[in-house]
Enzyme design. Structure first.
Site, PDB file in Angstrom:
ATOM      1  N   GLU A  99       0.932  -1.135   0.078  1.00  0.00           N
ATOM      2  CA  GLU A  99       0.027  -0.118   0.105  1.00  0.00           C
ATOM      3  C   GLU A  99       0.869   1.129   0.065  1.00  0.00           C
ATOM      4  O   GLU A  99       1.723   1.273   0.883  1.00  0.00           O
ATOM      5  CB  GLU A  99      -0.875   0.028   1.268  1.00  0.00           C
ATOM      6  CG  GLU A  99      -1.548   1.339   1.507  1.00  0.00           C
ATOM      7  CD  GLU A  99      -2.407   1.895   0.107  1.00  0.00           C
ATOM      8  OE1 GLU A  99      -2.184   2.980  -0.027  1.00  0.00           O
ATOM      9  OE2 GLU A  99      -3.341   1.021  -0.427  1.00  0.00           O
ATOM     10  N   THR A 155      -5.696  -1.531  -6.931  1.00  0.00           N
ATOM     11  CA  THR A 155      -5.346  -0.335  -6.839  1.00  0.00           C
ATOM     12  C   THR A 155      -6.492   0.768  -6.803  1.00  0.00           C
ATOM     13  O   THR A 155      -5.983   1.929  -6.564  1.00  0.00           O
ATOM     14  CB  THR A 155      -4.264  -0.009  -7.827  1.00  0.00           C
ATOM     15  OG1 THR A 155      -4.824  -0.329  -9.157  1.00  0.00           O
ATOM     16  CG2 THR A 155      -3.027  -0.682  -7.636  1.00  0.00           C
ATOM     17  N   SER A 215      -9.605   3.530  -7.555  1.00  0.00           N
ATOM     18  CA  SER A 215      -9.597   4.493  -8.468  1.00  0.00           C
ATOM     19  C   SER A 215      -9.354   5.990  -7.961  1.00  0.00           C
ATOM     20  O   SER A 215      -8.905   6.164  -7.014  1.00  0.00           O
ATOM     21  CB  SER A 215     -11.123   4.532  -8.737  1.00  0.00           C
ATOM     22  OG  SER A 215     -12.021   4.871  -7.507  1.00  0.00           O
ATOM     23  N   GLY A 260     -21.509  17.908 -10.907  1.00  0.00           N
ATOM     24  CA  GLY A 260     -21.694  16.752 -10.727  1.00  0.00           C
ATOM     25  C   GLY A 260     -22.858  16.336  -9.747  1.00  0.00           C
ATOM     26  O   GLY A 260     -22.599  16.567  -8.516  1.00  0.00           O
ATOM     27  N   GLU A 271     -23.959  14.219  -1.537  1.00  0.00           N
ATOM     28  CA  GLU A 271     -23.587  13.928  -0.229  1.00  0.00           C
ATOM     29  C   GLU A 271     -22.700  14.984   0.375  1.00  0.00           C
ATOM     30  O   GLU A 271     -23.203  15.746   1.378  1.00  0.00           O
ATOM     31  CB  GLU A 271     -22.820  12.539   0.042  1.00  0.00           C
ATOM     32  CG  GLU A 271     -23.592  11.392  -0.365  1.00  0.00           C
ATOM     33  CD  GLU A 271     -23.113  10.248  -0.205  1.00  0.00           C
ATOM     34  OE1 GLU A 271     -23.671   9.120  -0.503  1.00  0.00           O
ATOM     35  OE2 GLU A 271     -21.720  10.140   0.300  1.00  0.00           O
ATOM     36  N   ASP A 330     -12.307  -1.522  -8.090  1.00  0.00           N
ATOM     37  CA  ASP A 330     -12.115  -0.470  -9.053  1.00  0.00           C
ATOM     38  C   ASP A 330     -11.266  -0.586 -10.168  1.00  0.00           C
ATOM     39  O   ASP A 330     -11.372   0.139 -11.267  1.00  0.00           O
ATOM     40  CB  ASP A 330     -11.828   1.015  -8.507  1.00  0.00           C
ATOM     41  CG  ASP A 330     -13.339   1.541  -7.517  1.00  0.00           C
ATOM     42  OD1 ASP A 330     -14.154   0.751  -7.481  1.00  0.00           O
ATOM     43  OD2 ASP A 330     -13.175   2.514  -7.172  1.00  0.00           O
ATOM     44  N   HIS A 378     -44.152  -4.806  13.764  1.00  0.00           N
ATOM     45  CA  HIS A 378     -44.797  -3.676  13.570  1.00  0.00           C
ATOM     46  C   HIS A 378     -44.394  -2.874  15.180  1.00  0.00           C
ATOM     47  O   HIS A 378     -44.640  -3.234  16.331  1.00  0.00           O
ATOM     48  CB  HIS A 378     -46.281  -3.691  13.584  1.00  0.00           C
ATOM     49  CG  HIS A 378     -46.998  -2.619  13.696  1.00  0.00           C
ATOM     50  ND1 HIS A 378     -47.402  -1.627  12.882  1.00  0.00           N
ATOM     51  CD2 HIS A 378     -47.825  -2.006  14.759  1.00  0.00           C
ATOM     52  CE1 HIS A 378     -47.995  -0.647  13.249  1.00  0.00           C
ATOM     53  NE2 HIS A 378     -48.379  -0.788  14.293  1.00  0.00           N
TER      54      HIS A 378
END
Length: 469
Positions: free
Chosen positions: A35, A146, A148, A183, A190, A316, A448
């Protein structure tokens, strides 16, 4: 086996990579995970899913304290924002979770190798650490995990100060007076919601004529209406052609997507959230002979194998929904197949959630997709306004929508807009994995009062049998 030789080397420590590494170790493989960051968890944990959800929750509580408590008979004094403390809480959540993954690595005897990994040849990974000498790992098999990176937008240069990606938007030092979001996908809505709740005037600019492209159209339309009611402004069917720094902010050049005259939108901060692209550059894929498609995704077969034997790709970096939970499923399926077992991921049943308030969640086919394919289907809908639990909590916005095959009654898609939609969607996902019909859901006893009763009622409504509406 020598210290630098492993059964499996995973390049990337995000949700796909670290989960694959842990599962491989559980299956008896000597495993290393490479990493580039100093912390595990990838984009999702460090600068994506987790910090954004922490800020969403904190901003929800701030907005509730300012505007919602009085309706419950709770009287408060002046409510003030301590942004520094809010950001510190977010950072602590991230820190605790990254340490948690390091603990899991130690528990499962996965070797964490910090540095940038590159495939030198099949079976060999070179690691260039931030400090110290490079090292070479010998691997029986390699997984590319890896992730995105932020997709760029022509004419708009991100500096993470005035023009920010999601990374910068998670670490602003002050609430901007005006924010423009380019976008209207999951990330834009969010983070736009976070800063709107904290006091910013937010304008969302979207090239298409709807928010959350790809989600069921009826859900998207209602989500936009509810977000507009919360104060977000929308410029749909518009594209940004340029961004230039002006005193104290940014001036965006905007024109209609279909063509027309350009106009200027000024903001203190601009968030670029036009999507993500696979992070597969610099890995030595071309030299190793690993093929990618025209969008940069690594080409894989049904078992995540690439064009080179012994090298696999997940998450990804490979085709499919670019979601953390998809990457996790890829990782498990990939290594279980390596170990001689069976592994499969149905990309048609990967839930998607937008963590605005109310939340929006979907699994399976949209109504537009069914119409386009000429599928005979029935629709069942039930509003949360008619749900007892929603009435008691005050979260009455939204609905459940179930799409079922007109002949077999098999559930083809479920779409939920409302409180806790991201949790509720998993009943539908489980039902669909087992090929359930809408009648199966309708005949299942639901406690319920619960929000989940709305799913039962929507299933009843698919056949004109809803009780409470």
């Amino acid at each position: 086996m020598s210290d630098d030789t492993y059964d499996l080397v995973v390049i990337g420590g995000g949700p796909g990579g670290y989960v694959a590494a842990i599962r491989a170790a559980q299956l008896g493989m000597r495993t290393a995970c490479v990493e580039a960051r100093e912390t595990l968890g990838g984009t999702c944990l460090n600068v994506g899913c987790i910090p954004s959800k922490a800020l969403l929750r904190s901003s929800e509580l701030f907005a509730e304290a300012r505007h919602g408590l009085s309706g419950h008979g709770i009287v408060t004094g002046a409510v003030e924002l301590d942004l520094k403390a809010m950001m510190a809480r977010k950072d602590k959540v991230v820190e605790d979770l990254t340490k948690g993954i390091e603990f899991l690595f130690r528990k499962n005897e996965v070797e964490f190798v910090q540095g940038f990994g590159r495939i030198a040849a099949p079976g060999r990974v070179e690691v260039e650490p931030a400090n110290g000498a490079a090292k070479t790992l010998n691997a029986g098999k390699i997984i590319i995990a890896t992730g995105s990176e932020v997709a760029p937008l022509a004419g708009v240069d991100i500096d993470e100060k005035r023009i920010v990606s999601s990374t910068g938007a998670l670490a602003l030092g002050a609430v901007p007076e005006r924010m423009a979001v380019i976008g209207a996908g999951y990330i834009g809505l969010e983070l736009g919601s976070v800063w709107r709740r904290l006091g910013a005037e937010v304008t969302v600019v979207e090239f298409l004529d709807r928010v959350t492209p790809g989600m069921d159209g009826e859900l998207s339309k209602n989500l936009q209406r509810l977000l507009a009611r919360q104060g977000l402004s929308f410029r749909l069917g518009s594209r940004v052609t340029a961004a230039r720094k002006v005193r104290g902010g940014v001036a965006l050049s905007i024109e209609p997507a279909a063509g027309g005259e350009s106009e200027t939108l000024e903001a203190d901060v601009v968030l670029v959230s036009v999507g993500r692209r696979p992070n597969t550059g610099g890995l030595g894929l071309e030299d190793a002979g690993v093929e990618r498609d025209e969008r940069g995704f690594v080409k894989v077969d049904a078992h995540f194998g690439t064009s080179v034997g012994g090298i696999h790709a997940i998450g990804d970096a490979a085709p499919g929904p670019m979601l953390a939970h998809k990457a996790e499923e890829d990782g498990v399926a990939c290594v279980e197949t390596m170990a001689g077992g069976a592994g499969h991921v149905d990309y048609g049943l990967i839930p998607g959630v937008v963590y605005t308030w109310p939340e929006a969640a979907s699994v399976g086919r949209s109504e537009e997709a069914l119409k386009e394919d000429g599928v005979d289907y029935v629709v069942g809908k039930f509003p949360f306004m008619a749900n007892s639990r929603a009435r008691t909590t005050g979260d009455t916005d939204g609905m459940v929508k179930i799409l079922a095959d007109g002949k077999t009654d098999r559930v083809l898609g479920v779409h939920i807009l409302g409180a806790e939609a991201g949790t509720l969607i998993h009943e539908a996902a489980t039902a669909m994995v087992y090929g359930a019909s809408s009648e199966d859901i309708a005949r299942t006893c639901h406690a319920h009062p619960t929000l989940a009763e709305a799913i039962k009622e929507a299933a009843l409504a698919a056949h004109g049998r809803a009780i409470h509406v």
